[in-house]
Motif scaffolding. Sequence first.
Motif, mmCIF file in Angstrom:
data_model
loop_
_atom_site.group_PDB
_atom_site.id
_atom_site.type_symbol
_atom_site.label_atom_id
_atom_site.label_comp_id
_atom_site.label_asym_id
_atom_site.label_seq_id
_atom_site.Cartn_x
_atom_site.Cartn_y
_atom_site.Cartn_z
ATOM 1 N N TYR A 79 0.765 -1.207 -0.008
ATOM 2 C CA TYR A 79 0.117 0.055 0.057
ATOM 3 C C TYR A 79 0.864 1.279 -0.025
ATOM 4 N N THR A 81 1.130 5.167 0.363
ATOM 5 C CA THR A 81 0.459 6.087 0.868
ATOM 6 C C THR A 81 0.560 7.539 0.223
ATOM 7 N N GLU A 89 -2.833 5.231 7.013
ATOM 8 C CA GLU A 89 -3.948 6.227 6.544
ATOM 9 C C GLU A 89 -5.369 5.334 6.123
ATOM 10 N N ASN A 90 -4.946 4.132 5.632
ATOM 11 C CA ASN A 90 -6.007 3.438 5.270
ATOM 12 C C ASN A 90 -6.152 1.934 5.736
ATOM 13 N N ASP A 92 -8.254 0.414 7.452
ATOM 14 C CA ASP A 92 -9.561 -0.445 7.179
ATOM 15 C C ASP A 92 -9.217 -1.229 5.949
ATOM 16 N N LEU A 93 -8.849 -0.615 4.967
ATOM 17 C CA LEU A 93 -8.706 -1.258 3.524
ATOM 18 C C LEU A 93 -7.663 -2.421 3.586
ATOM 19 N N CYS A 94 -6.563 -1.855 4.499
ATOM 20 C CA CYS A 94 -5.394 -3.045 4.409
ATOM 21 C C CYS A 94 -5.597 -4.346 5.360
ATOM 22 N N TRP A 154 -3.140 5.615 -3.051
ATOM 23 C CA TRP A 154 -3.943 6.751 -2.826
ATOM 24 C C TRP A 154 -3.337 8.075 -3.421
ATOM 25 N N SER A 253 -9.487 7.686 1.795
ATOM 26 C CA SER A 253 -8.729 7.205 2.943
ATOM 27 C C SER A 253 -9.758 7.280 4.274
ATOM 28 N N SER A 254 -9.679 6.012 4.835
ATOM 29 C CA SER A 254 -10.612 5.695 5.932
ATOM 30 C C SER A 254 -10.279 6.717 7.218
ATOM 31 N N TYR A 282 -16.786 4.596 -0.292
ATOM 32 C CA TYR A 282 -15.572 3.853 0.364
ATOM 33 C C TYR A 282 -15.778 2.430 0.169
ATOM 34 N N VAL A 286 -13.528 -0.492 -1.852
ATOM 35 C CA VAL A 286 -12.921 -1.770 -1.092
ATOM 36 C C VAL A 286 -13.233 -2.897 -1.864
#
Length: 337
Positions: A79, A81, A89-90, A92-94, A154, A253-254, A282, A286
Motif C-alpha cells: 500500500y 500512501t 492512513e487506510n 481499514d482497507l489494508c 491513494w 482514505s478511511s 468507500y 474496497v
Amino acid sequence: MSENARPLQTLIWYPSLKNTDEPVTIGDYTQLADTEIHFNARDEKENRWRSQLKTSFDIALWAVREAKPAKGRYPILIYATSDSSVSWENADLCEYLASHGYVVLASPSIGGSTREMTDDLDGINAQARDISFLITYARSLSNTDSSEVAVVSWSWGGISSLFASARDPRIDALVEMDGSMRYYPGLVKRAGDVHPERMTIPLLCFTRNVSLEDLENDDVSPADKDGPNVLNAWIHGDLLTVNMLGMAHPEFSSMFQRRESAQRFAENQVADYGREDANTSYAWVVLYTLNFLDAYLKHDASAQGFLEKTPAENGVPKHFMGIKFSPAQKRSDANSR
C-alpha cells in the motif's frame, strides 16, 4: 548502516487464525506516528493525528497484534500512501484485504532526505524505491507468494506506484485511488523511463469528477501538468476505470474520513452527497479493489465475473459510480511491462 540508509517503519497485515485477543484501536494506530522516524524515541509533539483523531481513539478495528498467521502462502500487496502521510492512513482497507487472503505492507510517505515528502521527481523516486524495498522484504516472509504482487495506492502514492511498476518487473497489477499520475503528467514525462503507453499490467483506477476550473486553479505548476494523459496512454494493459461520482479526494482514505470536521467535509463535499454516502462509496471502492485483485492475482473466475457486471447488477446504488473497461491491445515488442 550506510550513510544513505534511513529507518522505514513497516506495517504488515496478514491472514491469521481466529483468536479472542483485543483488536487494535484507532488510538493504537495513532501511537505509531510517535516513532515512525526514530524507533526508540517518542516524539508526541509532532504527532498531529492525536488531536485530529482523539474522538475516535476507542474505536476497535479488526487487526490483532502478533496474531498467529494462518497456514499457507498469500499474494503480496504494497500500500503506497499519500503525500507525507502515515503508513496506516487506510488501515481499514489494508485489514480487509488481509482478511481475504493477502499479505499487505505499508510504510510512511517520506522524501529522499526529509520526513515530509517532496512533490518532485526526487520524492517520487524515493517512494518508488520504498515500494520495491517492501516487495523484497515481503518475499523473505514465510507466508507470502512472491509470484503474485500488486500495489494499491491513494493520491501521491499513485504516481510513485506508477514509477515503481515501470521499473520493477515483480509488480503484476496496480490499483490507483484518485492517483496523482492523473494530475502530474509532466513529472511522468520528465522521468524518462516511465512509459504508460508500454505498460502491459492490469490497472484499476478510481477517479473522481474534477472540473477544468479546479485543475487550472490548483497549485500544480504548469510544467508538472504538461504531458500525455496516463490513462489514455494505457492501451496495452487491461484498464478498469471506476468514476466515483460523489467522492471528494480525502474520502478515499478511511483515516482522513475520520479526521474531517464538519466544516472540512462541507468544503470538500460533492453536490449533495453526505457523510453516509461517503462511507457507502468507500465500501464499494474496497469491494471492487478486492475483486480486481482476486481476478488478476488469484485468477478467480467469480471475481472476474463481478468485474464484468454492471454496477447495478452488483448492487451498487444509483448515481454512485460509472465504470469503463478497456481491454489490453496486443503489442509485439519485447520491452513491454
